[in-house]
Design an enzyme around this catalytic site. Structure first.
Site, mmCIF file in Angstrom:
data_model
loop_
_atom_site.group_PDB
_atom_site.id
_atom_site.type_symbol
_atom_site.label_atom_id
_atom_site.label_comp_id
_atom_site.label_asym_id
_atom_site.label_seq_id
_atom_site.Cartn_x
_atom_site.Cartn_y
_atom_site.Cartn_z
ATOM 1 N N ASP A 51 0.836 -1.205 0.000
ATOM 2 C CA ASP A 51 0.000 0.000 0.000
ATOM 3 C C ASP A 51 0.870 1.254 0.000
ATOM 4 O OD1 ASP A 51 0.877 -0.230 2.581
ATOM 5 O OD2 ASP A 51 -1.085 0.007 3.520
ATOM 6 N N SER A 52 2.203 1.060 0.017
ATOM 7 C CA SER A 52 3.123 2.184 -0.222
ATOM 8 C C SER A 52 2.904 2.748 -1.618
ATOM 9 C CB SER A 52 4.577 1.743 -0.038
ATOM 10 O OG SER A 52 4.834 0.554 -0.760
ATOM 11 N N ASP A 90 -1.082 -6.055 -0.147
ATOM 12 C CA ASP A 90 -1.475 -5.391 1.102
ATOM 13 C C ASP A 90 -2.974 -5.145 1.134
ATOM 14 O OD1 ASP A 90 0.495 -4.928 2.998
ATOM 15 O OD2 ASP A 90 1.309 -3.198 1.923
ATOM 16 N N LYS A 120 -1.477 -9.360 2.900
ATOM 17 C CA LYS A 120 -0.718 -8.930 4.086
ATOM 18 C C LYS A 120 -1.564 -7.905 4.828
ATOM 19 C CE LYS A 120 3.123 -6.077 3.910
ATOM 20 N NZ LYS A 120 2.703 -4.904 4.709
ATOM 21 N N GLU A 122 -1.628 -5.400 8.647
ATOM 22 C CA GLU A 122 -0.809 -4.846 9.722
ATOM 23 C C GLU A 122 -1.454 -5.052 11.089
ATOM 24 O OE1 GLU A 122 0.018 -0.706 8.910
ATOM 25 O OE2 GLU A 122 0.906 -1.160 6.952
ATOM 26 N N GLU A 189 9.004 -4.349 10.758
ATOM 27 C CA GLU A 189 9.478 -3.057 10.242
ATOM 28 C C GLU A 189 10.076 -2.203 11.358
ATOM 29 O OE1 GLU A 189 6.773 -1.085 7.582
ATOM 30 O OE2 GLU A 189 8.009 0.727 7.511
HETATM 31 O O1 KIV Z 1 3.528 -1.179 1.658
HETATM 32 C C1 KIV Z 1 4.727 -1.464 1.792
HETATM 33 O O2 KIV Z 1 5.589 -1.049 1.018
HETATM 34 C C2 KIV Z 1 5.113 -2.310 2.915
HETATM 35 C C3 KIV Z 1 6.567 -2.519 3.144
HETATM 36 C C4 KIV Z 1 7.120 -1.361 3.908
HETATM 37 C C5 KIV Z 1 6.869 -3.790 3.812
HETATM 38 O O3 KIV Z 1 4.286 -2.784 3.638
#
Ligand code: KIV
Length: 271
Positions: A51-52, A90, A120, A122, A189
């Site tokens: 989600d970055s 994500d 994934k 969090e 992280e």
């Molecule tokens: O979204 C992302 O890029 C991440 C990484 C920082 C692991 O979750």
């Protein structure tokens, strides 16, 4: 599944075996078809449609604004390109935190519409019910502990996490809870290297670090950062493997100069 309908080679079990034989796992973020093709050919084990994307693709300050539809779009673009690596997507902010039924619905949409291999999300104990429900639907889940960017407004800082004993203990407990629930791997992280080591030693599943030191089972970086596309972001854990912002700026300047001078296109470059 992947291009040409072939099954991808890197599976949850393959990652587990890599940890057992001490082979480090190389993971990178990716959001589009062209980059995914290049990355696949370079031998990356796991591609994370992170989600970055909210930051590096869309220019948002946090990861919070990205939607499920936008994540599905990025994941579809990546899956179309990929032969070997596992593709993890994500789950965006707001699609799993409040309600485990909504969480499983969001995860099913991600999996069905993108054909990715895993999701994934969090957090630890606070999202455990969602993790369990998603797993009970047969969807592989990767956890994410330590600095969790979707909670950045609550913490108010991107500083190193779990430096204090109580927070470290809580993180370790959460890692065990995620493993017991059935997660196949966890991202750690921005935590102290010795805590990363302890978690990696205590758990059987792979721990993949970003700023979690050298003792974990694999590493992940945001691709735009490691390629030097994003010069403003310079945390200690980031190693830059290229300086693409400079190369690209040079190419763009050259193009502008050629167009302005009437040098492009030349006789050979026209019909
Ligand atoms: O979204 C992302 O890029 C991440 C990484 C920082 C692991 O979750």
């Amino acid at each position: 599944m992947s291009v040409e309908g072939k099954k991808r080679v890197v599976t949850t079990h393959a990652l587990y075996e890599m940890k057992q034989r001490g082979e480090k796992i190389a993971m990178l973020t990716v959001y589009d078809y062209t980059m995914a093709r290049i990355m696949d050919s370079a031998g990356v084990d796991v591609m994370l449609v992170g989600d970055s994307a909210a930051n590096v693709m869309a220019g948002h300050e946090t990861t919070l604004p990205i939607t499920l539809e936008q994540m599905i779009y990025h994941a579809q673009s990546v899956v179309r390109a990929v032969k070997n690596p596992m593709v993890v997507v994500d789950m965006p902010f707001g699609t799993y935190q409040g309600n485990s039924k909504e969480a499983v619905h969001s995860a099913i949409r991600l999996m069905k519409e993108s054909e990715a291999d895993a999701v994934k999300l969090e957090g630890g104990r606070e999202v455990l019910e969602s993790v369990q429900r998603i797993l009970s639907a047969g969807i592989p889940v990767m956890g994410h502990l330590g600095l969790t960017p979707q909670s950045i407004l609550k913490f108010g800082t991107y500083s190193v996490r779990a430096k204090e004993e109580t927070e470290a203990k809580r993180l370790l407990e959460d890692a065990h809870l995620l493993e017991e629930a059935g997660c196949f791997a966890i991202v750690l992280e921005k935590i102290p290297a010795l805590l990363g080591k302890r978690v990696a030693e205590e758990l059987k599943i792979p721990l993949i670090g970003i700023g979690a030191g050298q003792f974990v089972d694999g590493q992940v970086l945001v691709t735009h950062d490691m390629l030097g596309l994003n010069r403003e972001f310079s945390p200690r854990f980031l190693r830059r493997y290229a300086n693409l912002s400079e190369s690209m700026q040079k190419a763009f300047k050259h193009y502008v100069k050629d167009v302005k001078a009437g040098d492009f296109p030349n006789e050979k470059e026209q019909y």
